[in-house]
Design an enzyme around this catalytic site. Structure first.
Site, PDB file in Angstrom:
ATOM      1  N   HIS A 104      -4.434   7.245  -2.812  1.00 40.02           N
ATOM      2  CA  HIS A 104      -3.744   6.519  -3.874  1.00 40.02           C
ATOM      3  C   HIS A 104      -2.742   7.380  -4.638  1.00 40.02           C
ATOM      4  O   HIS A 104      -1.686   6.914  -5.053  1.00 40.02           O
ATOM      5  CB  HIS A 104      -4.794   5.958  -4.842  1.00 40.02           C
ATOM      6  CG  HIS A 104      -4.235   5.138  -5.946  1.00 40.02           C
ATOM      7  ND1 HIS A 104      -3.992   3.792  -5.819  1.00 40.02           N
ATOM      8  CD2 HIS A 104      -3.849   5.480  -7.198  1.00 40.02           C
ATOM      9  CE1 HIS A 104      -3.496   3.327  -6.954  1.00 40.02           C
ATOM     10  NE2 HIS A 104      -3.395   4.337  -7.806  1.00 40.02           N
ATOM     11  N   HIS A 150       3.576   2.723  -0.482  1.00 39.56           N
ATOM     12  CA  HIS A 150       3.742   1.591   0.429  1.00 39.56           C
ATOM     13  C   HIS A 150       5.214   1.254   0.614  1.00 39.56           C
ATOM     14  O   HIS A 150       6.051   1.592  -0.215  1.00 39.56           O
ATOM     15  CB  HIS A 150       2.999   0.356  -0.095  1.00 39.56           C
ATOM     16  CG  HIS A 150       3.618  -0.255  -1.316  1.00 39.56           C
ATOM     17  ND1 HIS A 150       3.485   0.288  -2.572  1.00 39.56           N
ATOM     18  CD2 HIS A 150       4.388  -1.367  -1.480  1.00 39.56           C
ATOM     19  CE1 HIS A 150       4.126  -0.458  -3.456  1.00 39.56           C
ATOM     20  NE2 HIS A 150       4.697  -1.467  -2.819  1.00 39.56           N
TER      21      HIS A 150
HETATM   22 ZN    ZN Z   1      -4.518   2.668  -4.254  1.00 37.81          ZN
END
Ligand code: ZN
Ligand code: ZN
Ligand code: FE
Length: 324
Positions: free
Chosen positions: A94, A148
């Site tokens: 993350h 992303h």
């Molecule tokens: Zn994440």
């Protein structure tokens, strides 16, 4: 849903500019989620465990495989929002800031997943174009920090690509050469705007740069589609992407917000005059000063450049060297 509770998802044709607008109100139906929840971290309902990178269907898409019937208007043209929107989760971690923080092998793996997706989507009737893009930075409205990018499989050819295609096609017939191959050659000859080069790829800030720190990355081989890349070329693409973005990130003390997009040929048809490339638009012009696409750019459509590309290229090239 709009105020009348009507679900609208359609393409609307702008007859004045001659381009499509994608209209959808599914996004306003987005459920409330706590700020700490990350839908892209491992272990959610969608992601599960045991993966290195993932391609998920976008939960709030602009385009879908079975869209509702478009509205009928007495004057304006509409079309069905056929297509597909995906999210590429580039790592399970993350707290990574950018692609440039990933290992080259990981970036290559992400690219190979995207290529597989493109192969699969190319078979669909609606798939005219496959656009891979990446938005980076809160300054330009990115709310989810988990690394992303996105894929839009589109039932038409995006307008900027159409313009590139038409100029490249004319150049091809007038000069019997690829416009982009010539640009690569000229940029390498000039040298002062070249940022990085490896066996198969070259990155530079073009002579006609629009954004303050703009990077164009080209394969030296004259190819049109992502699916034409060999494994070795994918590795080299990952390498040049990593270091170009690493340099971009360290131009200022604050990480550079950017938009990255892959321009390739439409999925169906013969576009031998075209040449695949990546464009990255680094949007800070000075420490903490964002370049806005404002009156001249958005209203007029032409860019103003508040420096000279040769200068900004030399700054960026030095930063890239420090990353290597
Ligand atoms: Zn994440
Ligand atoms: Zn070419
Ligand atoms: Fe382009």
């Amino acid at each position: 849903m709009d105020s009348d509770g009507v679900f609208v998802m359609e393409l609307r044709w702008d007859p004045v500019l001659g381009e499509w607008v994608m209209v959808s109100n599914v996004r306003s139906a987005r459920p409330w989620q706590p700020a700490s929840f990350c839908p892209f971290c491992p272990g959610t309902e969608e992601t599960g465990y045991g993966w290195k990178a993932l391609i998920l269907e976008n939960k709030f898409p602009m385009l879908i495989e079975s869209p509702p019937k478009p509205s009928v208007h007495r004057f304006y043209k509409t079309a069905s929002a056929y297509g597909k929107c995906y999210v590429v989760v580039e790592t399970p971690e993350h707290n990574i800031d950018d692609i440039s923080d990933l290992a080259i092998e990981q970036i290559a793996y992400v690219i190979s997943l995207i290529i597989n997706k493109q192969e699969e989507e190319s078979k669909k009737d609606y798939a005219k174009y496959f656009l891979w893009f990446r938005n980076k930075g809160r300054e330009i409205g990115v709310s989810l920090v988990h690394p992303h990018s996105q894929i839009y499989v589109i039932p038409f050819i995006p307008i900027r690509v159409l313009r590139e295609l038409s100029n490249a096609e004319r150049y091809w017939y007038e000069n019997k050469r690829c416009l982009f191959c010539d640009i690569i050659e000229i940029e390498k000859e000039d040298g002062i705007r070249v940022l990085l080069e490896n066996n198969d790829w070259v990155s530079f800030m073009p002579f006609y740069t629009h954004w303050p720190f703009e990077i164009h990355i080209y394969p030296k081989k004259h190819i049109q589609l992502l699916t034409q890349l060999t494994d070795k070329e994918i590795m080299q693409m990952a390498q040049i992407l990593k270091y170009s973005l690493c340099g971009l990130k360290s131009v200022f003390s604050k990480s550079m917000p950017y938009v990255m997009v892959l321009h390739q040929a439409p999925l169906k048809g013969d576009f031998n005059f075209y040449h695949l490339h990546i464009e990255i638009y680094g949007m800070l012009r000075e420490e903490s000063k964002l370049k806005y696409a404002a009156g001249m750019e958005t209203g007029g459509g032409n860019f103003t450049y508040d420096s000279v590309p040769e200068h900004n290229a030399s700054v960026l090239r030095e930063r890239i060297k420090m990353c290597l």
